[in-house]
Structures are given as structure tokens and as C-alpha cells.
Design a protein around this motif. Structure first.
Motif, mmCIF file in Angstrom:
data_model
loop_
_atom_site.group_PDB
_atom_site.id
_atom_site.type_symbol
_atom_site.label_atom_id
_atom_site.label_comp_id
_atom_site.label_asym_id
_atom_site.label_seq_id
_atom_site.Cartn_x
_atom_site.Cartn_y
_atom_site.Cartn_z
ATOM 1 N N SER A 83 46.411 33.831 33.459
ATOM 2 C CA SER A 83 47.324 34.717 34.178
ATOM 3 C C SER A 83 48.716 34.672 33.562
ATOM 4 O O SER A 83 49.206 33.600 33.204
ATOM 5 C CB SER A 83 47.426 34.328 35.653
ATOM 6 N N THR A 117 45.209 38.316 33.283
ATOM 7 C CA THR A 117 45.636 39.047 34.466
ATOM 8 C C THR A 117 47.154 39.007 34.504
ATOM 9 O O THR A 117 47.749 37.924 34.527
ATOM 10 C CB THR A 117 45.084 38.407 35.756
ATOM 11 N N TYR A 128 48.375 43.398 40.308
ATOM 12 C CA TYR A 128 47.549 42.628 39.380
ATOM 13 C C TYR A 128 46.946 43.616 38.386
ATOM 14 O O TYR A 128 46.369 44.629 38.783
ATOM 15 C CB TYR A 128 46.413 41.907 40.107
ATOM 16 N N GLN A 129 47.077 43.331 37.086
ATOM 17 C CA GLN A 129 46.560 44.222 36.052
ATOM 18 C C GLN A 129 45.810 43.392 35.017
ATOM 19 O O GLN A 129 46.402 42.476 34.430
ATOM 20 C CB GLN A 129 47.734 44.971 35.408
ATOM 21 N N ARG A 130 44.540 43.686 34.764
ATOM 22 C CA ARG A 130 43.751 42.979 33.737
ATOM 23 C C ARG A 130 43.928 43.674 32.400
ATOM 24 O O ARG A 130 43.886 44.896 32.320
ATOM 25 C CB ARG A 130 42.268 42.972 34.090
#
Length: 133
Positions: A83, A117, A128-130
Motif C-alpha cells: 500500500s 493499493t 483506494y486505487q489499485r
């Protein structure tokens, strides 16, 4: 039919110092002037666009809420496992009694290839962005 047109003018470039975490850093921070105000009872939801090129992430955070008295934005990144925690902190020389929106763009450098993430902590709710490099 409804058409939305998004135009950005007067994009301010800044040389704000950034926090780095073992080679991870944010750079080339730029932002637009305020384009919406919460005190008028209207605001746009936050959204994020991320583009990957090599080991660099190009990030734009649309409709970031900031104090109307802001002058600059500092972007801090911290890597923990898979992350990347991102904090977009406004520099406020004189606190104003309102909140407005800006579009904030920056690059994140120093990530090894992999899937991460992105966690945008200044958003409500948290975004939240993958992404995969």
C-alpha cells in the motif's frame, strides 16, 4: 443530452518539499485554483486518475477539498507492504472560514514493479486505487 466540459486554466506549479520513504517520493506537484466551494452547499465528489509509465505513477486527484486560505499543497507518500499512503496537505498561511475544491496533480517515483493499493487519506470517504507497474 447533457455534456460536461472540463477546462483547466492557471495551473500553478510549485516546488514544495516532499516526504520520501526509502526512495519513494512525490514530485512535480501542480494544482488548479479553487473551482467549487462547500460553503455554497455544492461540492463535487472526489475522484482519482492514475497513469503508469515505467516506474512512475502520474496521479490527478480531482475535487480535493482544501481550506479557501490555502497557498500550496505538499504531497507525502509512505509505502507499507503493498500500500502507498498518500497525504495531500494544504499549506495555509491564513485560515479562511470556507472549504473549496482543487484538482491536484503529481508524480510518484521510486516504486519497484508490482501491484499496489494507493490510499488517498485526505478524501472522504478514503479513496483506494489499485495499480500495477
Amino acid at each position: 443530452m447533457v455534456a460536461f466540459v472540463f477546462a483547466v486554466s492557471c495551473k500553478k506549479e510549485t516546488a514544495t518539499a516532499t516526504f520520501s520513504n526509502e526512495g519513494l517520493n512525490a514530485s512535480n506537484i501542480s494544482f488548479t485554483p479553487c473551482h467549487g466551494s462547500y460553503d455554497k452547499g455544492f461540492y463535487n465528489p472526489d475522484s482519482v486518475a492514475v497513469r503508469c509509465y515505467g516506474k512512475t505513477l502520474f496521479v490527478t486527484h480531482f475535487n480535493l477539498g482544501v481550506n479557501c486560505g490555502w497557498q500550496d499543497i505538499d504531497v507525502r507518500c509512505r509505502l507499507s507492504n503493498d500500500s502507498v499512503y498518500i497525504e495531500e496537505l494544504e499549506v495555509i498561511p491564513l485560515q479562511a472560514n470556507c472549504i473549496c475544491e482543487t484538482d491536484n496533480s503529481f508524480q510518484i517515483n521510486g516504486l519497484a514493479p508490482g501491484t499496489y493499493t494507493l490510499v488517498f487519506r485526505q478524501s472522504y470517504p478514503t479513496i483506494y486505487q489499485r495499480v500495477t507497474l
